[in-house]
Scaffold this motif. Structure first.
Motif, mmCIF file in Angstrom:
data_model
loop_
_atom_site.group_PDB
_atom_site.id
_atom_site.type_symbol
_atom_site.label_atom_id
_atom_site.label_comp_id
_atom_site.label_asym_id
_atom_site.label_seq_id
_atom_site.Cartn_x
_atom_site.Cartn_y
_atom_site.Cartn_z
ATOM 1 N N ASP A 113 -39.106 30.069 -84.386
ATOM 2 C CA ASP A 113 -39.542 28.706 -84.128
ATOM 3 C C ASP A 113 -38.459 27.729 -84.587
ATOM 4 O OD1 ASP A 113 -42.400 27.194 -83.600
ATOM 5 O OD2 ASP A 113 -41.162 26.099 -85.041
ATOM 6 N N MET A 114 -38.222 26.670 -83.814
ATOM 7 C CA MET A 114 -37.287 25.622 -84.216
ATOM 8 C C MET A 114 -37.829 24.271 -83.763
ATOM 9 S SD MET A 114 -33.178 25.193 -83.579
ATOM 10 C CE MET A 114 -33.291 24.769 -81.836
ATOM 11 N N ARG A 115 -37.902 23.325 -84.704
ATOM 12 C CA ARG A 115 -38.429 22.002 -84.414
ATOM 13 C C ARG A 115 -37.463 20.933 -84.917
ATOM 14 N NH1 ARG A 115 -44.409 22.398 -84.143
ATOM 15 N NH2 ARG A 115 -44.959 24.587 -84.469
ATOM 16 N N THR A 116 -37.356 19.844 -84.180
ATOM 17 C CA THR A 116 -36.670 18.653 -84.664
ATOM 18 C C THR A 116 -37.731 17.613 -84.951
ATOM 19 O OG1 THR A 116 -34.705 19.144 -83.329
ATOM 20 C CG2 THR A 116 -34.921 16.909 -84.182
ATOM 21 N N VAL A 117 -37.785 17.161 -86.208
ATOM 22 C CA VAL A 117 -38.850 16.251 -86.636
ATOM 23 C C VAL A 117 -38.256 15.026 -87.317
ATOM 24 C CG1 VAL A 117 -40.525 18.121 -86.902
ATOM 25 C CG2 VAL A 117 -39.142 17.412 -88.852
ATOM 26 N N VAL A 118 -39.029 13.949 -87.314
ATOM 27 C CA VAL A 118 -38.657 12.704 -87.989
ATOM 28 C C VAL A 118 -39.736 12.399 -89.014
ATOM 29 C CG1 VAL A 118 -38.247 10.228 -87.706
ATOM 30 C CG2 VAL A 118 -37.414 11.848 -85.975
ATOM 31 N N ARG A 119 -39.329 12.109 -90.261
ATOM 32 C CA ARG A 119 -40.294 11.890 -91.335
ATOM 33 C C ARG A 119 -39.987 10.601 -92.086
ATOM 34 N NH1 ARG A 119 -41.516 18.208 -92.972
ATOM 35 N NH2 ARG A 119 -42.775 18.496 -91.109
ATOM 36 N N ASP A 120 -41.057 9.895 -92.432
ATOM 37 C CA ASP A 120 -40.974 8.617 -93.142
ATOM 38 C C ASP A 120 -41.315 8.864 -94.608
ATOM 39 O OD1 ASP A 120 -41.342 6.081 -94.233
ATOM 40 O OD2 ASP A 120 -42.272 5.275 -92.417
ATOM 41 N N LEU A 121 -40.356 8.619 -95.497
ATOM 42 C CA LEU A 121 -40.578 8.882 -96.911
ATOM 43 C C LEU A 121 -41.582 7.921 -97.535
ATOM 44 C CD1 LEU A 121 -36.944 9.602 -98.157
ATOM 45 C CD2 LEU A 121 -38.730 11.240 -97.581
ATOM 46 N N ARG A 122 -41.742 6.746 -96.969
ATOM 47 C CA ARG A 122 -42.662 5.777 -97.567
ATOM 48 C C ARG A 122 -44.114 6.155 -97.305
ATOM 49 N NH1 ARG A 122 -41.225 -0.196 -96.546
ATOM 50 N NH2 ARG A 122 -39.877 0.265 -98.332
ATOM 51 N N GLY A 123 -44.475 6.279 -96.049
ATOM 52 C CA GLY A 123 -45.875 6.546 -95.719
ATOM 53 C C GLY A 123 -46.210 8.007 -95.550
ATOM 54 N N GLY A 124 -45.196 8.860 -95.434
ATOM 55 C CA GLY A 124 -45.436 10.275 -95.234
ATOM 56 C C GLY A 124 -45.669 10.663 -93.795
ATOM 57 N N HIS A 125 -45.637 9.686 -92.878
ATOM 58 C CA HIS A 125 -45.878 9.990 -91.470
ATOM 59 C C HIS A 125 -44.704 10.776 -90.888
ATOM 60 C CE1 HIS A 125 -47.295 9.536 -87.368
ATOM 61 N NE2 HIS A 125 -46.095 9.094 -87.017
ATOM 62 N N SER A 126 -45.000 11.675 -89.941
ATOM 63 C CA SER A 126 -43.943 12.431 -89.279
ATOM 64 C C SER A 126 -44.319 12.660 -87.815
ATOM 65 C CB SER A 126 -43.704 13.771 -89.974
ATOM 66 O OG SER A 126 -44.818 14.621 -89.829
ATOM 67 N N TYR A 127 -43.301 12.913 -86.997
ATOM 68 C CA TYR A 127 -43.542 13.289 -85.608
ATOM 69 C C TYR A 127 -42.430 14.208 -85.129
ATOM 70 C CZ TYR A 127 -40.296 9.421 -84.443
ATOM 71 O OH TYR A 127 -39.209 8.577 -84.362
ATOM 72 N N GLU A 128 -42.729 14.898 -84.041
ATOM 73 C CA GLU A 128 -41.841 15.920 -83.506
ATOM 74 C C GLU A 128 -41.190 15.416 -82.220
ATOM 75 O OE1 GLU A 128 -43.237 20.203 -83.568
ATOM 76 O OE2 GLU A 128 -43.300 19.800 -81.409
ATOM 77 N N ILE A 129 -39.884 15.675 -82.066
ATOM 78 C CA ILE A 129 -39.231 15.243 -80.829
ATOM 79 C C ILE A 129 -38.813 16.418 -79.959
ATOM 80 C CG2 ILE A 129 -38.458 13.086 -81.884
ATOM 81 C CD1 ILE A 129 -35.671 14.232 -82.054
ATOM 82 N N ALA A 130 -38.746 17.616 -80.524
ATOM 83 C CA ALA A 130 -38.429 18.807 -79.732
ATOM 84 C C ALA A 130 -38.964 20.025 -80.459
ATOM 85 C CB ALA A 130 -36.927 18.938 -79.489
ATOM 86 N N HIS A 131 -39.342 21.055 -79.675
ATOM 87 C CA HIS A 131 -39.918 22.263 -80.259
ATOM 88 C C HIS A 131 -39.590 23.458 -79.374
ATOM 89 C CE1 HIS A 131 -43.774 24.712 -81.371
ATOM 90 N NE2 HIS A 131 -42.683 25.202 -81.947
ATOM 91 N N MET A 132 -38.967 24.456 -79.960
ATOM 92 C CA MET A 132 -38.692 25.710 -79.275
ATOM 93 C C MET A 132 -39.419 26.823 -80.004
ATOM 94 S SD MET A 132 -35.057 27.678 -78.565
ATOM 95 C CE MET A 132 -34.852 28.164 -80.275
ATOM 96 N N CYS A 133 -40.136 27.672 -79.267
ATOM 97 C CA CYS A 133 -40.857 28.790 -79.868
ATOM 98 C C CYS A 133 -40.695 30.016 -78.982
ATOM 99 C CB CYS A 133 -42.335 28.445 -80.032
ATOM 100 S SG CYS A 133 -43.309 29.761 -80.805
ATOM 101 N N SER A 134 -40.252 31.116 -79.581
ATOM 102 C CA SER A 134 -40.015 32.346 -78.830
ATOM 103 C C SER A 134 -40.696 33.512 -79.532
ATOM 104 C CB SER A 134 -38.506 32.605 -78.710
ATOM 105 O OG SER A 134 -38.250 33.832 -78.061
ATOM 106 N N PRO A 135 -41.754 34.064 -78.951
ATOM 107 C CA PRO A 135 -42.423 35.191 -79.589
ATOM 108 C C PRO A 135 -41.620 36.479 -79.437
ATOM 109 C CG PRO A 135 -43.447 34.701 -77.489
ATOM 110 C CD PRO A 135 -42.397 33.648 -77.707
ATOM 111 N N THR A 136 -41.862 37.413 -80.327
ATOM 112 C CA THR A 136 -41.218 38.719 -80.241
ATOM 113 C C THR A 136 -41.585 39.380 -78.912
ATOM 114 O OG1 THR A 136 -41.355 38.978 -82.631
ATOM 115 C CG2 THR A 136 -40.998 40.976 -81.353
ATOM 116 N N GLY A 137 -40.582 39.872 -78.221
ATOM 117 C CA GLY A 137 -40.821 40.496 -76.926
ATOM 118 C C GLY A 137 -40.596 39.557 -75.758
ATOM 119 N N GLY A 138 -40.274 38.285 -76.056
ATOM 120 C CA GLY A 138 -39.976 37.338 -74.991
ATOM 121 C C GLY A 138 -41.144 36.427 -74.677
ATOM 122 N N GLY A 139 -40.862 35.382 -73.929
ATOM 123 C CA GLY A 139 -41.892 34.406 -73.577
ATOM 124 C C GLY A 139 -41.651 33.074 -74.250
ATOM 125 N N ASP A 140 -42.649 32.204 -74.160
ATOM 126 C CA ASP A 140 -42.542 30.848 -74.702
ATOM 127 C C ASP A 140 -43.878 30.490 -75.334
ATOM 128 O OD1 ASP A 140 -42.211 28.142 -75.213
ATOM 129 O OD2 ASP A 140 -41.186 27.728 -73.336
#
Length: 229
Positions: A113-140
């Motif tokens: 799994d690989m994610r690019t995330v943005v996090r706010d140190l003040r409020g603790g809020h975060s969000y994701e801008i990209a996500h790659m996930c590859s299970p064993t044996g192939g697929g998405d």
């Protein structure tokens, strides 16, 4: 003649009080510091009002701790782990004021799994801008399909602009799609432009203040990330 011993005794008493008083004063000052002020270590944040420090954890890795001075909550915003069946890591991509962009990566015997995330140190809020996930044996295994941020920038208010491409290619092919996407501080996405890798190179993406710029088929394009949708 009698005054000399008295003077020496007074000096000795003053020195003794100073020697005792300074450590006590330092200890008292330390007790009155906030948890954020007491967060010590190599600071990864360029802003003087923010602290971002790595600490070793019990999982063979480190925790990334951050806070906003003087009294912001100390938050664990990322952790790494190294065990027999699991290996997770993080990388600090960009820091703008209290906003941190991170790449979180790793996996176990079931998936990577690989994610690019943005996090706010003040409020603790975060969000994701990209996500790659590859299970064993192939697929998405990423919801909506795996993506990678080939280039991304943040503002100190938490806005992001990124060149998003489909995984598994971190660099797009000449015919593969590239999307320039903007994100507001809550993570709401707004697609700004699309094109092939040949026409819309992620390397052309730049950010100045709130204004993003890039080229598509050789034509300069711009977008104000703070503009209402």
């Amino acid at each position: 003649m009698l005054r000399t011993p008295l003077v020496l005794a007074a000096i000795a008493a003053t020195l003794a009080r100073t020697a005792i008083g300074e450590p006590l004063a330092q200890a008292a000052a330390h007790r009155h510091q906030t948890a954020c002020q007491r967060l010590k270590g190599a600071d990864r944040a360029p802003a003087a009002s923010v602290r971002l420090v790595k600490r070793r954890n019990g999982d063979g890795g480190t925790d990334l701790l951050g806070c906003v001075l003087p009294a912001g909550r100390v938050r664990t915003i990322a952790s790494s782990e190294h065990a027999d069946t699991a290996n997770y890591d993080y990388a600090i991509d960009r820091v703008a004021g209290r906003i941190v962009m991170l790449t979180l990566s790793g996996g176990n015997q079931y998936a990577y799994d690989m994610r690019t995330v943005v996090r706010d140190l003040r409020g603790g809020h975060s969000y994701e801008i990209a996500h790659m996930c590859s299970p064993t044996g192939g697929g998405d295994c990423a919801t909506g399909g795996s993506t990678v941020a080939s280039a991304a920038f943040i503002t100190n208010a938490g806005r992001t602009v990124a060149a998003i491409v489909p995984a598994p290619d971190a660099q797009p092919t000449a015919t593969g799609p590239v999307t320039i996407a903007g994100f507001d501080p809550r993570g709401t996405r707004r697609d700004l432009d699309t094109g092939s890798g040949a026409d819309l190179p992620p390397s052309s993406l730049a950010l100045a203040g709130n204004v993003a710029s890039w080229t598509n088929a050789g034509t300069p394009r711009m977008a104000d990330l703070s503009a209402a949708r």
